[in-house]
Scaffold this active site. Structure first.
Site, mmCIF file in Angstrom:
data_model
loop_
_atom_site.group_PDB
_atom_site.id
_atom_site.type_symbol
_atom_site.label_atom_id
_atom_site.label_comp_id
_atom_site.label_asym_id
_atom_site.label_seq_id
_atom_site.Cartn_x
_atom_site.Cartn_y
_atom_site.Cartn_z
ATOM 1 N N SER A 35 -10.097 27.717 -10.233
ATOM 2 C CA SER A 35 -9.710 29.103 -10.500
ATOM 3 C C SER A 35 -9.889 29.972 -9.256
ATOM 4 C CB SER A 35 -10.540 29.658 -11.649
ATOM 5 O OG SER A 35 -11.906 29.518 -11.324
ATOM 6 N N GLU A 36 -10.934 29.684 -8.490
ATOM 7 C CA GLU A 36 -11.166 30.491 -7.300
ATOM 8 C C GLU A 36 -10.077 30.231 -6.251
ATOM 9 O OE1 GLU A 36 -15.177 30.542 -5.976
ATOM 10 O OE2 GLU A 36 -14.608 31.335 -4.002
ATOM 11 N N GLU A 113 -11.072 -2.866 9.449
ATOM 12 C CA GLU A 113 -10.579 -1.778 8.600
ATOM 13 C C GLU A 113 -9.758 -2.356 7.467
ATOM 14 O OE1 GLU A 113 -8.116 0.834 10.934
ATOM 15 O OE2 GLU A 113 -9.666 0.929 12.459
ATOM 16 N N LYS A 115 -6.448 -2.809 5.445
ATOM 17 C CA LYS A 115 -5.030 -2.705 5.789
ATOM 18 C C LYS A 115 -4.322 -2.052 4.602
ATOM 19 C CE LYS A 115 -1.195 -5.496 7.560
ATOM 20 N NZ LYS A 115 -0.182 -4.848 6.785
ATOM 21 N N ASP A 117 -1.572 -0.604 2.259
ATOM 22 C CA ASP A 117 -0.192 -1.032 2.028
ATOM 23 C C ASP A 117 0.696 0.184 1.791
ATOM 24 O OD1 ASP A 117 1.883 -2.698 1.785
ATOM 25 O OD2 ASP A 117 1.380 -3.437 -0.216
ATOM 26 N N ARG A 136 7.749 4.937 11.520
ATOM 27 C CA ARG A 136 7.639 4.002 12.624
ATOM 28 C C ARG A 136 9.029 3.552 13.097
ATOM 29 N NH1 ARG A 136 7.465 -1.605 12.619
ATOM 30 N NH2 ARG A 136 6.591 -2.382 14.531
ATOM 31 N N GLU A 170 -1.316 5.566 7.905
ATOM 32 C CA GLU A 170 -0.518 4.972 6.849
ATOM 33 C C GLU A 170 -0.402 5.964 5.694
ATOM 34 O OE1 GLU A 170 0.375 1.956 7.820
ATOM 35 O OE2 GLU A 170 1.071 0.886 6.033
ATOM 36 N N TYR A 222 -5.582 6.113 11.314
ATOM 37 C CA TYR A 222 -6.421 5.059 11.882
ATOM 38 C C TYR A 222 -6.232 4.863 13.381
ATOM 39 C CZ TYR A 222 -2.087 2.582 10.667
ATOM 40 O OH TYR A 222 -0.784 2.230 10.509
ATOM 41 N N LYS A 286 -9.861 -5.047 14.915
ATOM 42 C CA LYS A 286 -9.504 -4.504 16.234
ATOM 43 C C LYS A 286 -10.678 -4.677 17.199
ATOM 44 C CE LYS A 286 -6.732 -1.024 13.875
ATOM 45 N NZ LYS A 286 -6.554 0.357 13.439
ATOM 46 N N LYS A 310 -3.936 -11.200 6.351
ATOM 47 C CA LYS A 310 -3.204 -10.908 5.110
ATOM 48 C C LYS A 310 -3.859 -11.649 3.959
ATOM 49 C CE LYS A 310 0.805 -8.787 5.990
ATOM 50 N NZ LYS A 310 1.984 -9.383 6.013
ATOM 51 N N CYS A 404 30.524 -18.793 -20.249
ATOM 52 C CA CYS A 404 29.852 -17.538 -19.900
ATOM 53 C C CYS A 404 29.245 -16.934 -21.167
ATOM 54 C CB CYS A 404 30.851 -16.562 -19.284
ATOM 55 S SG CYS A 404 30.161 -14.917 -19.076
ATOM 56 N N CYS A 407 31.368 -13.449 -21.920
ATOM 57 C CA CYS A 407 32.775 -13.356 -22.309
ATOM 58 C C CYS A 407 33.325 -14.677 -22.836
ATOM 59 C CB CYS A 407 33.615 -12.864 -21.135
ATOM 60 S SG CYS A 407 33.703 -14.066 -19.813
ATOM 61 N N CYS A 422 31.176 -17.283 -13.468
ATOM 62 C CA CYS A 422 32.191 -16.916 -14.442
ATOM 63 C C CYS A 422 33.317 -16.289 -13.625
ATOM 64 C CB CYS A 422 31.631 -15.890 -15.425
ATOM 65 S SG CYS A 422 32.925 -15.119 -16.400
ATOM 66 N N CYS A 427 35.268 -9.945 -17.126
ATOM 67 C CA CYS A 427 34.017 -10.223 -17.830
ATOM 68 C C CYS A 427 33.158 -8.949 -17.876
ATOM 69 C CB CYS A 427 33.277 -11.348 -17.115
ATOM 70 S SG CYS A 427 31.595 -11.573 -17.676
HETATM 71 S S1 IVH Z 1 -3.293 -0.642 13.372
HETATM 72 C C1 IVH Z 1 -1.162 -1.412 17.329
HETATM 73 N N1 IVH Z 1 -4.702 -0.247 11.168
HETATM 74 O O1 IVH Z 1 -0.112 -2.580 9.175
HETATM 75 C C2 IVH Z 1 -1.925 -1.230 16.080
HETATM 76 N N2 IVH Z 1 -2.405 -0.797 10.956
HETATM 77 O O2 IVH Z 1 1.412 -4.736 11.446
HETATM 78 C C3 IVH Z 1 -1.090 -0.729 14.977
HETATM 79 N N3 IVH Z 1 -1.589 -0.831 8.662
HETATM 80 O O3 IVH Z 1 2.468 -1.303 11.127
HETATM 81 C C4 IVH Z 1 -1.579 -0.778 13.628
HETATM 82 N N4 IVH Z 1 -3.497 -0.286 7.694
HETATM 83 O O4 IVH Z 1 1.706 0.053 9.132
HETATM 84 C C5 IVH Z 1 -3.500 -0.565 11.702
HETATM 85 N N5 IVH Z 1 -6.046 0.188 9.306
HETATM 86 C C6 IVH Z 1 -4.852 -0.124 9.832
HETATM 87 C C7 IVH Z 1 -3.717 -0.345 9.021
HETATM 88 C C8 IVH Z 1 -2.507 -0.688 9.639
HETATM 89 C C9 IVH Z 1 -2.215 -0.580 7.500
HETATM 90 C C10 IVH Z 1 -0.180 -1.244 8.802
HETATM 91 C C11 IVH Z 1 0.619 -0.496 9.821
HETATM 92 C C12 IVH Z 1 1.137 -1.530 10.802
HETATM 93 C C13 IVH Z 1 0.939 -2.819 10.067
HETATM 94 C C14 IVH Z 1 0.453 -3.920 11.009
#
Ligand code: IVH
Length: 669
Positions: A35-36, A113, A115, A117, A136, A170, A222, A286, A310, A404, A407, A422, A427
């Site tokens: 509300s504020e 970190e 990843k 999606d 990108r 992302e 990131y 990294k 992955k 089919c 038809c 078919c 159809c």
């Molecule tokens: S670093 C050069 N960190 O994953 C480094 N990527 O192929 C660039 N992604 O295109 C990416 N989480 O879209 C990095 N914590 C994260 C990420 C991340 C998701 C995606 C990003 C990138 C693909 C890696």
């Protein structure tokens, strides 16, 4: 209050509201009751209405603004947005760590970190203001989606950092928003998005920012693309710096001194990813020290200092309830598994293609089996195998029919093909698929005509051909299920609006075999009218770059059909545009003055505003960036140019005056 006082009040409201927004959206930790917030927001809105000249761009009221676009502008990434190499198992990660250690002097430390999606995004700030947000793209050239990104509440519109800063991260759609949005779409008879990543990408590709604004997207930053005044020496410092600057970073990251610690992080998140309220598809590892990163450098495609682990494609077990046949728009009959609905990799699956009878035989898949499902490339559901040990004896073998199912026409196997087809051109199932394709996003893009509505249109005998779509009347539609006044009006407007589409959409929508949207674009640009293409012969079509023999042959055959001539005649009479209205081939400049050049503007301009100068340069193929670097080709210096001019001179970069810019570009546009 005098104007000065009003301005001060407005400034203070913007500051306070942005601070509240930061706590709420970035830190997930609201500091005041809604509300504020609302009351202050209303006060600010009222003041902005009364004094529009005092409204600030970074006001929280200015997130959704601007008119819908026709297309996204292309932007060049000064520092390319690279993708990462993949690791699929422990060994791949150990190899990566060993190579990293061998490539640097001293002990290597890693940062792990999540990843996320979603969709890789770049955000650029100049003089503390968010000025450009882009996708990108292919890594080098992306698209300007600033107005859509401004609607993401966790992206600060202003920051306390004067120099140029480009950050990367992302954009994604949290589970909750994804489920809500799909529910709504299904209720409206629209196709639900397959997963949160597609939903995020689809939302950010909306030309109207009002739509993106409704999608509740979020972002994690990131990385740093460019930072003029940075003194960071490691990746972990940059994550901390991003957080301090007010960006939303993911807090689940960890510095790891050994590969064992990295593997522990991976194991932990493989188990706990399901507890997050957003989708992750792996772990990014990294090398922490920026000096080490420099030592390791890049391969042609990706940095040697980072890798993406992955997660293995998720597998689930469910019951195969039935095998039904679906008929595509080219008449191919595909057996499809009907499954007991299961959730996998972010969405619910209830159907999966089984491709053809031979494959079903080979894998011994039977109706009633318990089957293992996974998503290929995490998108398309696939039946991996049957669990034979769990059979009860009640399971039934599947046989393809000879006719089919829609038809009743005989199914044939064309030479060199595994699939059954078919070949009845009338159809109904094929026509229906054809229509679904015709209205789809890359074709005629008719909103509100989801699959469910199309099925009804056929069932009610309202539509048999594409042309019938343009004959629909209000009363016809009002009788359909779940169609109220408003949706009918919207649908009729969308159908009407589609008549004006440029030729390539119609060409793609017709569903000519082998003609995808890119080929349709090429053909439309080349022939400009449907009539010319209709009368073109094979040689003329093959002569076009990018159009192969198979495509050309398919086009010629398509236009030879009596039915097609009739259809096009009807469409024309109904007012559907048959000409190309996009950019003319002759208008595409390939060698403009600034093609491929990076230009920096500095100092005070007298003959152009900054914006005009930027647009001028961009219209001539150049990219305008904020800071002078090795990549700068030209610096355009106005009056009182300072440090940038000095730097450019030191680096031997070409410097032009404003007058030189004017002279060089006159007559160029
Ligand atoms: S670093 C050069 N960190 O994953 C480094 N990527 O192929 C660039 N992604 O295109 C990416 N989480 O879209 C990095 N914590 C994260 C990420 C991340 C998701 C995606 C990003 C990138 C693909 C890696």
């Amino acid at each position: 209050m005098n104007k000065q006082e009003i301005k001060e009040r407005m400034d203070s409201l913007v500051e306070v509201l942005n601070q509240y927004g930061y706590s709420y959206y970035v830190l997930d930790n609201p500091t005041v009751p809604d509300s504020e917030y609302d009351q202050k927001l209303r006060e600010l809105e009222d003041l902005e209405k009364a004094y529009p000249d005092l409204a600030r761009e970074d006001s929280p009221t200015q997130r959704i603004g601007g008119e819908p676009l026709d297309a996204f502008r292309k932007v060049t990434h000064e520092t390319p947005m690279m993708s990462l190499g993949n690791a699929f198992n422990e060994q791949d990660l150990r190899d990566f760590a060993r190579r990293a250690q061998e490539g640097v002097s001293g002990e290597v430390t890693f940062v792990c970190e999540l990843k996320i999606d979603g969709l890789a995004i770049s955000l650029k700030y100049q003089e503390g203001k968010f000025v450009l947000g882009s996708t990108r793209g292919d890594g080098r050239i992306g698209e300007d989606i600033t107005s859509n990104l401004r609607t993401i509440r966790s992206i600060p519109l202003s920051i306390k950092e004067a120099g140029t800063l480009e950050v990367r991260g992302e954009a994604f759609m949290p589970h909750k928003s994804f489920l809500e949005m799909n529910k709504e779409r299904e209720e409206k008879g629209e196709e639900p998005f397959a997963n949160p990543r597609n939903a995020a990408a689809g939302s950010l590709r909306q030309l109207n920012p009002k739509i993106a604004a409704k999608r509740n997207l979020d972002i994690f930053l990131y990385g740093v693309g460019e930072w003029e005044n940075s003194n960071i020496t490691s990746h972990s410092e940059s994550l901390e710096a991003l957080h301090r600057l007010g960006f939303k970073t993911n807090k689940e990251w960890k510095r790891c001194k050994s590969i064992e610690e990295v593997l522990e992080f991976v194991t932990y998140w493989t188990e706990h990813r399901k507890d997050l309220n957003y989708e992750i598809d792996g772990i990014v590892v990294k090398v922490d020290s920026l000096d080490h990163q420099d030592e390791l450098g890049f391969t042609a495609k990706s940095p040697r200092w980072a890798i993406a682990y992955k997660f293995p494609a998720e597998e689930v077990v469910t019951t195969l309830k039935d095998i039904v046949l679906s008929i595509g728009r080219t008449g191919v009959v595909t057996p499809t598994a009907i499954l007991e609905p299961v959730r996998i990799a972010g969405s619910t699956v209830q159907r999966a293609s089984l491709h053809n009878e031979d494959l079903i035989r080979e894998q011994d898949i039977r109706i009633g089996d318990q089957v293992v499902i996974k998503k290929a490339g995490d998108i398309i559901p696939k039946v991996v195998r049957s669990i034979i040990e769990q059979r009860t004896g009640e399971e039934k073998e599947f046989h393809m029919p000879e006719e089919c199912p829609d038809c009743g026409n005989e199914l044939v196997r064309l030479e060199g093909e595994v699939a059954l087809r078919c070949i009845n051109p009338n159809c109904p199932a094929q026509l229906m698929e054809g229509l679904i394709h015709f209205v789809s996003r890359n074709a005629m893009n008719i909103d509100g005509l989801g699959e469910k509505v199309i099925i009804q249109l056929f069932r009610e005998d309202l539509v048999h051909t594409i042309a019938d779509l343009y004959r629909l009347e209000k009363e016809d539609l009002l009788n359909l299920e779940r169609m109220g006044e408003k949706s009918v009006t919207n649908l009729l407007n969308a159908i009407e609006a589609s008549k004006a589409n440029s030729l390539e959409r119609l060409l793609f929508g017709l569903g000519i075999r082998f003609i995808g949207s890119k080929a349709a674009q090429t053909l439309a640009m080349e022939f400009e009218t449907m009539e010319r293409l209709q009368h073109a012969n094979l040689e003329e079509i093959v002569a076009i770059e990018e159009i192969g023999e198979k495509m050309a042959d398919s086009i010629v055959r398509y236009f030879e059909e009596e039915k097609v001539t009739q259809l096009l005649k009807e469409l024309k009479e109904l007012g559907v545009n048959m000409t190309y209205t996009g950019q003319k081939k002759s208008e595409i400049k390939t060698d403009s003055l600034f093609s491929g050049k990076t230009v920096v503007l500095t100092g005070k301009m007298e003959q152009y505003t900054r914006k005009e100068a930027k647009e001028l340069i961009e219209s001539l193929g150049g990219a305008v960036t904020g800071s002078v670097s090795k990549k700068t080709d030209v610096l355009i210096a106005g009056a009182d140019a300072g440090s940038k001019l000095e730097k450019a001179e030191k680096m031997g970069i070409e410097v032009w005056s404003e007058t030189e810019l004017k002279e060089a570009t006159e007559g160029e546009e």
